[in-house]
Design a protein around this motif. Structure first.
Motif, PDB file in Angstrom:
ATOM      1  N   LEU A   1       1.037  -1.348   6.786  1.00 15.50           N
ATOM      2  CA  LEU A   1      -0.283  -1.807   7.184  1.00 15.50           C
ATOM      3  C   LEU A   1      -0.481  -3.260   6.765  1.00 15.50           C
ATOM      4  O   LEU A   1      -0.320  -3.618   5.600  1.00 15.50           O
TER       5      LEU A   1
ATOM      6  N   PHE B   1      -8.533   2.559   6.118  1.00 14.22           N
ATOM      7  CA  PHE B   1      -7.728   1.728   7.011  1.00 14.22           C
ATOM      8  C   PHE B   1      -8.490   0.491   7.501  1.00 14.22           C
ATOM      9  O   PHE B   1      -7.940  -0.598   7.542  1.00 14.22           O
TER      10      PHE B   1
ATOM     11  N   THR C   1       0.859  -1.186   0.000  1.00 13.57           N
ATOM     12  CA  THR C   1       0.000   0.000   0.000  1.00 13.57           C
ATOM     13  C   THR C   1       0.892   1.231   0.000  1.00 13.57           C
ATOM     14  O   THR C   1       2.000   1.215   0.533  1.00 13.57           O
TER      15      THR C   1
ATOM     16  N   SER D   1      -8.039  -0.826  -0.284  1.00  4.17           N
ATOM     17  CA  SER D   1      -7.194   0.069  -1.066  1.00  4.17           C
ATOM     18  C   SER D   1      -7.648   0.163  -2.518  1.00  4.17           C
ATOM     19  O   SER D   1      -7.970  -0.846  -3.145  1.00  4.17           O
TER      20      SER D   1
ATOM     21  N   LEU E   1      -6.863   4.931   0.549  1.00  4.40           N
ATOM     22  CA  LEU E   1      -6.816   3.809   1.474  1.00  4.40           C
ATOM     23  C   LEU E   1      -7.807   4.044   2.614  1.00  4.40           C
ATOM     24  O   LEU E   1      -7.778   5.080   3.268  1.00  4.40           O
TER      25      LEU E   1
ATOM     26  N   PRO F   1      -2.835  -6.128   5.903  1.00  2.00           N
ATOM     27  CA  PRO F   1      -4.241  -6.308   5.538  1.00  2.00           C
ATOM     28  C   PRO F   1      -4.814  -7.591   6.134  1.00  2.00           C
ATOM     29  O   PRO F   1      -4.082  -8.512   6.499  1.00  2.00           O
TER      30      PRO F   1
ATOM     31  N   GLY G   1      -7.407  -2.439   5.450  1.00  2.00           N
ATOM     32  CA  GLY G   1      -6.660  -2.119   4.243  1.00  2.00           C
ATOM     33  C   GLY G   1      -7.474  -2.233   2.978  1.00  2.00           C
ATOM     34  O   GLY G   1      -7.139  -3.011   2.088  1.00  2.00           O
TER      35      GLY G   1
END
Length: 266
Positions: A110, A170, A104, A151, A168, A112, A149
């Motif tokens: 991060l 979160f 990302t 995205s 993104l 996922p 995540g």
């Protein structure tokens, strides 16, 4: 029992079993069906050093029962417990396809993941009169989902031929509870005239929230261009419907019919 290996991943195992339990002959019985899957991923996340992030662990248990109380009255019950937990998405977006790497832009560290769980219950009862059958069908589902995540990641030539552009979110948390009830009266004979009368009711509640909000980034380095909150959603729906239809078989090949339905949803 199943086992297999995935290229660039690891070993996966799957177990499936079915168990029939006759309690009273021709009167009461149960059936249990269960499955478990531990599936290896094949995508890596170099920024965190994590391997095979798109792994998945899934279990599903279904218990069904039938009570044939008499020749005219029967009850069926079903309960399902579904649990599904996994890592990242099943796509690579960084480097060559053969490397199967994931990244990302807003937050490369991060990790996922997702969960997708639900419990479902159903109860169906039917009673057979001389020429009609009355059926009651009740269902309830309790659903919980979470995703880390979410995205939207792309390279847009209008900005740059090399810089990533990403929005993104979160994390997203979602839950729902749905109850439905149907009552139905059907004609039950071999004559040319058939008909149905029914009532359907539904009560649904749904909640969704993104605690950390989202962020926008253009370019591979530096802080996000903008961060933004995301509003929570709370939805509810209560509906009821009445329906009826009637048909007549003029010949073995020709049947005419008419039906009506009234529906109200708030």
């Amino acid at each position: 029992v199943t086992a297999y290996s995935t290229q660039k991943g690891g070993w996966s195992e799957e177990l499936t079993g079915v168990f029939n339990v006759p309690v009273i002959n021709d009167v009461l019985a149960f059936r249990v069906a269960a499955s478990y899957k531990d599936k290896s991923g094949w995508i890596d996340q170099p920024a965190t050093g994590a391997k095979d992030i798109n792994n998945q662990e899934l279990s599903n248990i279904r218990i069904a029962g039938l009570w044939q109380a008499s020749d005219k009255f029967s009850v069926k019950a079903t309960a399902i417990q579904h649990r599904n937990e996994g890592g990242g998405p099943n796509f690579a977006n960084f480097g060559s396809v053969a490397d199967s790497n994931y990244r990302t832009a807003v937050d490369p560290t991060l990790s996922p993941g997702f969960t997708d769980d639900y419990d479902l219950y159903n109860l169906t009862a039917s009673y057979e009169f001389n020429a009609t059958v009355l059926t009651s069908n009740s269902s309830y589902i309790d659903l919980d989902k979470a995703r880390v995540g979410d995205s939207q990641f792309a390279i847009i030539p209008a900005f740059s031929s090399t810089q990533e552009t990403e929005i993104l979110i979160f994390s997203i948390e979602e839950s729902a509870q749905v109850f439905t009830q149907e009552l139905r009266l059907n004609s039950e004979h071999n004559g040319p005239l058939t008909w149905t009368l029914g009532l359907f009711y539904s009560d649904m509640k749904r909640q969704q929230r993104s605690p950390e909000g989202g962020a926008l980034r253009i370019g591979p380095v530096g802080p996000p261009l903008a961060a933004f909150p995301l509003p929570s959603e709370n939805r509810a729906s209560e509906s009821i419907a009445y329906f009826a239809d009637i048909s007549y078989a003029i010949t073995d090949r020709l049947t005419i019919g008419i039906g009506t339905r009234y529906f109200d949803d708030q």
